[in-house]
Design a protein around this motif. Structure first.
Motif, PDB file in Angstrom:
ATOM      1  N   LEU A 550       0.821  -1.207   0.000  1.00  0.00           N
ATOM      2  CA  LEU A 550       0.000   0.000   0.000  1.00  0.00           C
ATOM      3  C   LEU A 550       0.853   1.255   0.000  1.00  0.00           C
ATOM      4  CD1 LEU A 550      -2.851   1.240   0.257  1.00  0.00           C
ATOM      5  CD2 LEU A 550      -2.544   1.157   2.739  1.00  0.00           C
ATOM      6  N   ASN A 551       0.549   2.147  -0.933  1.00  0.00           N
ATOM      7  CA  ASN A 551       1.235   3.435  -0.982  1.00  0.00           C
ATOM      8  C   ASN A 551       0.635   4.344   0.089  1.00  0.00           C
ATOM      9  OD1 ASN A 551       2.205   6.080  -1.758  1.00  0.00           O
ATOM     10  ND2 ASN A 551       2.682   5.194  -3.757  1.00  0.00           N
ATOM     11  N   PRO A 552       1.455   4.910   0.977  1.00  0.00           N
ATOM     12  CA  PRO A 552       0.912   5.743   2.053  1.00  0.00           C
ATOM     13  C   PRO A 552       0.317   7.059   1.569  1.00  0.00           C
ATOM     14  CG  PRO A 552       3.313   5.829   2.042  1.00  0.00           C
ATOM     15  CD  PRO A 552       2.917   4.781   1.051  1.00  0.00           C
ATOM     16  N   LYS A 553       0.640   7.455   0.347  1.00  0.00           N
ATOM     17  CA  LYS A 553       0.124   8.718  -0.170  1.00  0.00           C
ATOM     18  C   LYS A 553      -1.336   8.577  -0.598  1.00  0.00           C
ATOM     19  CE  LYS A 553       4.632  10.421  -1.652  1.00  0.00           C
ATOM     20  NZ  LYS A 553       5.470  10.930  -2.752  1.00  0.00           N
ATOM     21  N   LEU A 554      -2.068   9.684  -0.531  1.00  0.00           N
ATOM     22  CA  LEU A 554      -3.468   9.674  -0.911  1.00  0.00           C
ATOM     23  C   LEU A 554      -3.608   9.704  -2.428  1.00  0.00           C
ATOM     24  CD1 LEU A 554      -4.854  12.113   1.808  1.00  0.00           C
ATOM     25  CD2 LEU A 554      -4.866   9.618   1.830  1.00  0.00           C
ATOM     26  N   VAL A 555      -4.824   9.393  -2.883  1.00  0.00           N
ATOM     27  CA  VAL A 555      -5.069   9.245  -4.318  1.00  0.00           C
ATOM     28  C   VAL A 555      -4.689  10.496  -5.099  1.00  0.00           C
ATOM     29  CG1 VAL A 555      -6.839   8.848  -6.060  1.00  0.00           C
ATOM     30  CG2 VAL A 555      -6.879   7.535  -3.930  1.00  0.00           C
ATOM     31  N   GLY A 556      -5.076  11.667  -4.587  1.00  0.00           N
ATOM     32  CA  GLY A 556      -4.769  12.911  -5.290  1.00  0.00           C
ATOM     33  C   GLY A 556      -3.277  13.124  -5.465  1.00  0.00           C
ATOM     34  N   GLU A 557      -2.512  12.804  -4.425  1.00  0.00           N
ATOM     35  CA  GLU A 557      -1.051  12.933  -4.500  1.00  0.00           C
ATOM     36  C   GLU A 557      -0.474  11.973  -5.533  1.00  0.00           C
ATOM     37  OE1 GLU A 557       0.908  13.558  -0.435  1.00  0.00           O
ATOM     38  OE2 GLU A 557      -0.975  12.577   0.069  1.00  0.00           O
ATOM     39  N   LEU A 558      -1.019  10.762  -5.594  1.00  0.00           N
ATOM     40  CA  LEU A 558      -0.522   9.774  -6.551  1.00  0.00           C
ATOM     41  C   LEU A 558      -0.754  10.214  -7.988  1.00  0.00           C
ATOM     42  CD1 LEU A 558      -1.652   6.414  -4.890  1.00  0.00           C
ATOM     43  CD2 LEU A 558       0.650   7.339  -5.011  1.00  0.00           C
ATOM     44  N   LEU A 559      -1.912  10.823  -8.216  1.00  0.00           N
ATOM     45  CA  LEU A 559      -2.216  11.290  -9.569  1.00  0.00           C
ATOM     46  C   LEU A 559      -1.224  12.371 -10.019  1.00  0.00           C
ATOM     47  CD1 LEU A 559      -6.107  11.416  -9.486  1.00  0.00           C
ATOM     48  CD2 LEU A 559      -4.706   9.969 -10.943  1.00  0.00           C
ATOM     49  N   LYS A 560      -0.872  13.257  -9.080  1.00  0.00           N
ATOM     50  CA  LYS A 560       0.101  14.308  -9.418  1.00  0.00           C
ATOM     51  C   LYS A 560       1.496  13.725  -9.578  1.00  0.00           C
ATOM     52  CE  LYS A 560      -2.356  18.062  -7.049  1.00  0.00           C
ATOM     53  NZ  LYS A 560      -2.303  19.023  -5.916  1.00  0.00           N
ATOM     54  N   GLU A 561       1.850  12.835  -8.669  1.00  0.00           N
ATOM     55  CA  GLU A 561       3.195  12.257  -8.655  1.00  0.00           C
ATOM     56  C   GLU A 561       3.469  11.410  -9.893  1.00  0.00           C
ATOM     57  OE1 GLU A 561       4.593   8.762  -6.042  1.00  0.00           O
ATOM     58  OE2 GLU A 561       5.007  10.554  -4.855  1.00  0.00           O
ATOM     59  N   ASN A 562       2.427  10.707 -10.367  1.00  0.00           N
ATOM     60  CA  ASN A 562       2.586   9.799 -11.502  1.00  0.00           C
ATOM     61  C   ASN A 562       1.897  10.319 -12.759  1.00  0.00           C
ATOM     62  OD1 ASN A 562       3.875   7.308 -10.166  1.00  0.00           O
ATOM     63  ND2 ASN A 562       2.122   7.738  -8.842  1.00  0.00           N
ATOM     64  N   SER A 563       1.860  11.616 -12.906  1.00  0.00           N
ATOM     65  CA  SER A 563       1.136  12.201 -14.034  1.00  0.00           C
ATOM     66  C   SER A 563       1.673  11.715 -15.382  1.00  0.00           C
ATOM     67  CB  SER A 563       1.188  13.731 -13.965  1.00  0.00           C
ATOM     68  OG  SER A 563       2.543  14.172 -13.944  1.00  0.00           O
ATOM     69  N   ALA A 564       2.988  11.457 -15.446  1.00  0.00           N
ATOM     70  CA  ALA A 564       3.566  10.974 -16.707  1.00  0.00           C
ATOM     71  C   ALA A 564       3.098   9.547 -16.994  1.00  0.00           C
ATOM     72  CB  ALA A 564       5.093  11.029 -16.641  1.00  0.00           C
ATOM     73  N   ALA A 565       3.158   8.690 -15.958  1.00  0.00           N
ATOM     74  CA  ALA A 565       2.735   7.296 -16.132  1.00  0.00           C
ATOM     75  C   ALA A 565       1.233   7.211 -16.412  1.00  0.00           C
ATOM     76  CB  ALA A 565       3.091   6.483 -14.896  1.00  0.00           C
ATOM     77  N   PHE A 566       0.475   8.148 -15.821  1.00  0.00           N
ATOM     78  CA  PHE A 566      -0.981   8.131 -15.978  1.00  0.00           C
ATOM     79  C   PHE A 566      -1.454   8.961 -17.171  1.00  0.00           C
ATOM     80  CE2 PHE A 566      -1.438   7.454 -11.117  1.00  0.00           C
ATOM     81  CZ  PHE A 566      -1.211   6.088 -11.287  1.00  0.00           C
ATOM     82  N   GLN A 567      -0.531   9.422 -17.978  1.00  0.00           N
ATOM     83  CA  GLN A 567      -0.905  10.232 -19.133  1.00  0.00           C
ATOM     84  C   GLN A 567      -1.847   9.439 -20.035  1.00  0.00           C
ATOM     85  OE1 GLN A 567       2.426  11.501 -21.424  1.00  0.00           O
ATOM     86  NE2 GLN A 567       1.302  13.092 -22.518  1.00  0.00           N
ATOM     87  N   ASN A 568      -2.869  10.107 -20.513  1.00  0.00           N
ATOM     88  CA  ASN A 568      -3.882   9.480 -21.379  1.00  0.00           C
ATOM     89  C   ASN A 568      -4.659   8.383 -20.667  1.00  0.00           C
ATOM     90  OD1 ASN A 568      -1.259   9.713 -23.718  1.00  0.00           O
ATOM     91  ND2 ASN A 568      -3.055  11.059 -23.747  1.00  0.00           N
ATOM     92  N   THR A 569      -4.735   8.494 -19.328  1.00  0.00           N
ATOM     93  CA  THR A 569      -5.495   7.518 -18.538  1.00  0.00           C
ATOM     94  C   THR A 569      -6.539   8.247 -17.712  1.00  0.00           C
ATOM     95  OG1 THR A 569      -3.524   6.115 -18.360  1.00  0.00           O
ATOM     96  CG2 THR A 569      -5.334   5.645 -16.859  1.00  0.00           C
ATOM     97  N   GLY A 570      -7.753   7.712 -17.692  1.00  0.00           N
ATOM     98  CA  GLY A 570      -8.830   8.255 -16.873  1.00  0.00           C
ATOM     99  C   GLY A 570      -9.275   7.227 -15.858  1.00  0.00           C
ATOM    100  N   PHE A 571      -9.686   7.687 -14.678  1.00  0.00           N
ATOM    101  CA  PHE A 571     -10.082   6.784 -13.598  1.00  0.00           C
ATOM    102  C   PHE A 571     -11.529   7.073 -13.217  1.00  0.00           C
ATOM    103  CE2 PHE A 571      -5.577   7.605 -13.417  1.00  0.00           C
ATOM    104  CZ  PHE A 571      -5.037   6.328 -13.346  1.00  0.00           C
ATOM    105  N   LEU A 572     -12.363   6.053 -13.312  1.00  0.00           N
ATOM    106  CA  LEU A 572     -13.774   6.177 -12.959  1.00  0.00           C
ATOM    107  C   LEU A 572     -14.054   5.315 -11.728  1.00  0.00           C
ATOM    108  CD1 LEU A 572     -15.373   6.049 -16.506  1.00  0.00           C
ATOM    109  CD2 LEU A 572     -15.612   7.939 -14.891  1.00  0.00           C
ATOM    110  N   SER A 573     -14.427   5.985 -10.625  1.00  0.00           N
ATOM    111  CA  SER A 573     -14.721   5.292  -9.371  1.00  0.00           C
ATOM    112  C   SER A 573     -16.217   5.366  -9.091  1.00  0.00           C
ATOM    113  CB  SER A 573     -13.964   5.932  -8.201  1.00  0.00           C
ATOM    114  OG  SER A 573     -12.573   5.865  -8.402  1.00  0.00           O
TER     115      SER A 573
END
Length: 924
Positions: A550-573
């Motif tokens: 488990l990553n201790p960081k919250l979801v919003g932080e992960l999205l910012k931190e991994n913006s390059a890896a998540f490029q062109n990716t959308g998340f629907l919860s």
């Protein structure tokens, strides 16, 4: 010392802690553990030599009078006079520990017991060292740390899979149990074995618990009675587990197993009944009302929780209740009396196995003539006299809940706030503090404050948030146990998390919040939903291994931190709340968007789609796919679901040039093959526009690009018919072709087929070599409990989830983790969304980065076709797992358009053949 004398000197520790969330029904769970210590060596004693300091004597006087704070003050001061007298110092610390427990100061109790142990060791009083270890073990159990208790009592934990067939118990020489044996300390041995049995019960090892408790009985006839209630509770707990297993077998259609387990749980209940009866009989003979109260309450709870089968007749239940009311009235003011009154006030004939403070019981046995109210009010008065903050908190909270259920909100809030204040003093009752904060939130929600609607709502949310924060802090302990322990998670954790999320969303809906705050509130909603999904996953598997990555960081932080890896990716919860379902869209470096699922009508307006209608549509959608009834697939329902779930976000997704949609689903939405949703405007399935993947939580996903060129694969399969637990699994005729196809794609592979594929050979093969691809072409069943989650192997054996994890997880070298696990013939239990948790979490549980699996069993050659294309695409540089699967599924959709040379059956364009195959975990 005679038993009668021992009983006269009973001191009941306030041990109402939270090992399990439903332990707030108090007495029925922890009386046994407390009583053993108190009867054997729980009294305070005088320090030697004979010229004992007057402070020690005054402390003993205060303690026996119930003035524990003064006793602590005197004894702490007395320690200054014994700096050079370890023998006397040990006795004072021993007494201090007991006083600290009385006022809920467990950390100080631990420190005092550890000091006492050291000093007894210095004067070579090893027998007393052993006893102190037992007392220390009790405190750790009270704090929800039974494994720490076991370490003190026996030196090691005997895992369920290694329980010896004989009654022989082997503990380490320095453990409490072995010290007692060495010094022929019968009391010490009974205490160690009794508490050891209780500790194993608390981690769900009921067979082992019963073995230790049976051994405690055999130490000496003089102390046999001490473990009657402990044994009763152990058999009752095992019976409840077996009843759950029988229900799971029934839903899985395994009638023989259901019948066998039903008989077993009835036998366990009968044994529990007999032990409780024996306990009551002994206590009456010895004229010991405290012990009798304990037995009566245990028997009442057994009767309440087994009422469905009428295991205990109504007449006996009524007579037992009458006896309990008489006994509780005669008891001296004590923690036992307070907890007994509360338990009786909330007693139901057909009781839930959960805390009565998370819902309003509608059929209280003592609902008439103000009997329940009188008991609760008296418990508050007694708790104040005793001056135990934990007791004060619990009594006030229970009375507050009574008034909450009677819509007397002012009274309810008054007592609930008193409960919060008492629980918050030195965090003396942190385990119940979340309950009272949650209760306060509910009351504030209900209060009619029309003039101050917004402040009232914010006040309620603040209470919910505090409850959430506390529960998150202690959840790791209270949700961690052996896999077969199913907590009342749905009744306790789920409602709190969902209520907090819904309250924030409702507050946003009133339109009085500025944009900047809306962003922050939505971020908090996302974190709440994420925490719920992690808790659900952990609860299903019953341990914390699933959260090791488990990553201790919250979801919003992960999205910012991994913006390059998540490029062109959308998340629907998705989040299923009271009567409606919401969808959140998260995009890298974009504000979160939220919408309720709504249905537009011809007039251009919309209405909320109820959960009942949504679930019905999803059931119809899935049924239409699984049955494959129509050759020409009707996309009507698929299009309607697309319009409800995807279309409200279509423009946002398009603007961000999204190529992959990752779904983080809730409840019944987990079983939806999202790839098959249909865009009626574009005349395309969702998968034709976007690659699709699913993950239980972004915090459990490591966005690392997989190595598509990986060469080494382990390919296992089963072609023969198999019978597991009386259930027949059909032969898989398409598996040989599937295995050959995968073998051609990965020339460097090892193959295990049919009788060569059994749990032992699977494990040994993985021990010898590291494989980055593990492909399993066999039935995989995901039941509503982990025990019914397994892979069918040769020789009518099964590879359980425990064995799969042990085989795949490499703790010594994480670089050797399996890149991809494929399960291509899965089944999930019908009618319970917990089954899909097994499917969603199996890759994470086993330490696998990604998984490809099917939502239902597709035994056709179509599986071979889609897997062949997927692996071929995956091995091409630059193609992610989600994109490789997308390409394979699009090829199936275009079956009728492909040239005959492709050799693909034209019927494979039906989504039943390609939609159930999903990507789980890391989609890159």
């Amino acid at each position: 010392m005679k038993l009668r004398t021992i009983y006269k000197r009973i001191i009941y520790f306030s041990s109402h802690q939270s090992q399990k969330l439903n332990s707030h029904q108090v007495i029925k769970l922890l009386f046994s553990l407390t009583l053993i210590i108190c009867l054997l060596f729980g009294q305070v004693v005088t320090a030697q030599p004979s010229n004992t300091n007057v402070l020690v004597k005054q402390g003993i006087k205060d303690y026996n009078a119930g003035n524990f704070s003064n006793a602590i003050k005197n004894w702490r001061e007395a320690l200054n006079y014994y700096k050079n007298n370890p023998s006397a110092r040990a006795v004072v610390n021993e007494n201090l520990a007991r006083a600290y427990q009385q006022v809920g100061e467990n950390k100080d109790a631990i420190a005092s017991l550890e000091k006492a142990m050291r000093d007894y060791g210095k004067v070579e009083n090893i027998q007393q060292v052993g006893r102190m270890k037992s007392e220390l073990a009790q405190v750790y159990s009270n704090l929800g740390q039974p494994r720490q208790a076991i370490a003190l009592l026996c030196g090691q934990i005997v895992e369920k899979s290694k329980i010896p067939a004989s009654q022989e118990i082997k503990c380490t020489p320095d453990s409490a149990e072995q010290i007692a044996i060495k010094y022929n300390d019968k009391r010490g041995q009974v205490a160690a074995l009794g508490i050891l049995g209780e500790a194993y019960r608390l981690i769900g090892s009921y067979d082992q618990a019963i073995k230790y408790l049976d051994a405690a009985q055999q130490v000496s006839p003089e102390y046999q009675f001490l473990v009657f209630n402990s044994l009763g509770n152990a058999y009752k707990s095992r019976g409840q587990l077996r009843e759950l297993q029988a229900d799971s077998a029934k839903k899985a259609g395994i009638s023989s197993k259901e019948k066998e387990l039903t008989q077993k749980f009835l036998d366990d209940y009968q044994r529990a009944y007999q032990y409780f009866k024996n306990s009551i009989k002994f206590a009456r003979n010895e004229k010991q009302p405290l012990a009798e109260m304990r037995g009566l309450l245990n028997l009442l709870q057994l009767a309440s929780q087994t009422n469905k089968s009428k295991f205990i007749p109504d007449e006996e239940f009524t007579k037992t209740l009458e006896d309990a009311l008489k006994v509780v009235e005669s008891l001296p003011n004590s923690a036992t009396k307070v907890y007994g009154e509360i338990d009786l006030a909330y007693l139901q004939r057909d009781g839930k196995r959960t805390s009565p403070f998370t819902y309003c019981p509608t059929q209280l046995v003592l609902s008439g003539d103000n009997k329940a109210l009188n008991l609760l009010e008296n418990s508050v008065l007694i708790s104040k006299q005793i001056q135990d903050n934990r007791l004060i908190s619990y009594a006030n909270g229970a009375l507050g809940h009574f008034w909450e259920c009677h819509q007397e909100n002012e009274k309810a809030l008054k007592y609930t706030q008193s409960a919060i204040i008492a629980a918050d003093i030195n965090l003396s009752a942190k385990d119940s503090l979340y309950l009272w904060e949650w209760q306060a939130g509910r009351i504030l929600d209900k209060q009619d404050r029309k003039q101050e609607a917004m402040p009232a709502a914010s006040e309620a949310i603040a209470s919910y948030q505090r409850a959430f924060d506390i529960l998150e802090n202690i959840r790791q302990d209270i949700l961690t146990a052996e896999r077969d322990v199913q907590f009342d998670f749905r009744d306790v954790v789920k409602p709190l998390y969902r209520t907090l999320a819904q309250s924030r969303l409702d507050l946003l809906g009133v339109g009085a919040i500025v944009d900047e705050r809306r962003v922050k509130e939505l971020s908090k909603v996302v974190n709440t939903i994420d925490a719920l999904k992690l808790a659900e996953l952990q609860n299903y598997f019953g341990n914390d291994c699933i959260l090791s990555g488990l990553n201790p960081k919250l979801v919003g932080e992960l999205l910012k931190e991994n913006s390059a890896a998540f490029q062109n990716t959308g998340f629907l919860s998705s989040i299923i709340l009271d009567g409606k379902t919401g969808i959140l869209l998260q995009l890298p470096n974009q504000a979160t968007k939220f919408k309720w699922i709504e249905d537009p009508n011809q007039q251009g307006t919309t209405k909320i789609v109820s959960n009942e209608i949504l679930e019905k549509k999803i059931t119809e959608f899935r049924k239409g796919l699984v049955s494959k009834e129509e050759i020409n697939y009707d996309t009507t329902i698929a299009a309607q679901l697309y319009d409800w779930i995807i279309r409200p976000f279509a423009e946002d997704i398009k603007l961000q040039k999204v190529k992959t949609l990752v779904f983080i689903q809730d409840g019944f939405l987990r079983s939806v093959p999202m790839a098959a949703l249909y865009d009626s405007q574009q005349k395309k399935y969702l998968i034709e526009t976007y690659a699709v993947a699913t993950t239980p939580s972004l915090r459990l996903t490591k966005p690392n690009l997989g190595n598509g060129n990986t060469q080494k694969a382990l390919i296992v399969g089963l072609t023969k018919k198999a019978t597991i637990d009386g259930k027949t699994f059909d032969a898989l005729s398409a598996v040989p072709d599937e295995v050959k196809t995968v073998g051609r794609i990965f020339p460097n592979h090892t193959r295990l087929m049919d009788d060569n594929f059994i749990p032992e050979s699977f494990q040994k093969t993985l021990e010898k070599t590291t494989y980055s691809i593990v492909h399993i072409a066999s039935h995989a069943q995901f039941g509503i409990i982990p025990e019914d989650t397994f892979i069918v192997t040769g020789k009518n054996q099964k590879l359980t989830i425990n064995q799969l994890e042990a085989s795949l997880r490499n703790l010594n070298n994480k670089s050797d983790s399996v890149e991809l696990l494929a399960l291509t013939a899965c089944e999930t239990a019908v009618g319970d969304d917990r089954a899909t948790l097994g499917l969603a979490g199996i890759a994470l549980q086993a330490g696998v980065k990604s998984a490809i699996a099917s939502l239902w069993n597709v035994t056709d050659e179509s599986t071979s076709e889609i897997i062949k294309t997927f692996y071929t695409n995956y091995r091409k540089n630059g193609m992610t797992i989600a994109q490789a699967l997308q390409t394979a599924q699009i090829r199936m959709i275009q079956a009728k358009k492909l040239p005959s040379s492709e050799g693909i059956n034209i019927k494979y364009d039906h989504p039943a053949y390609w939609a159930p195959i999903i990507s789980i975990g890391n989609w890159l």
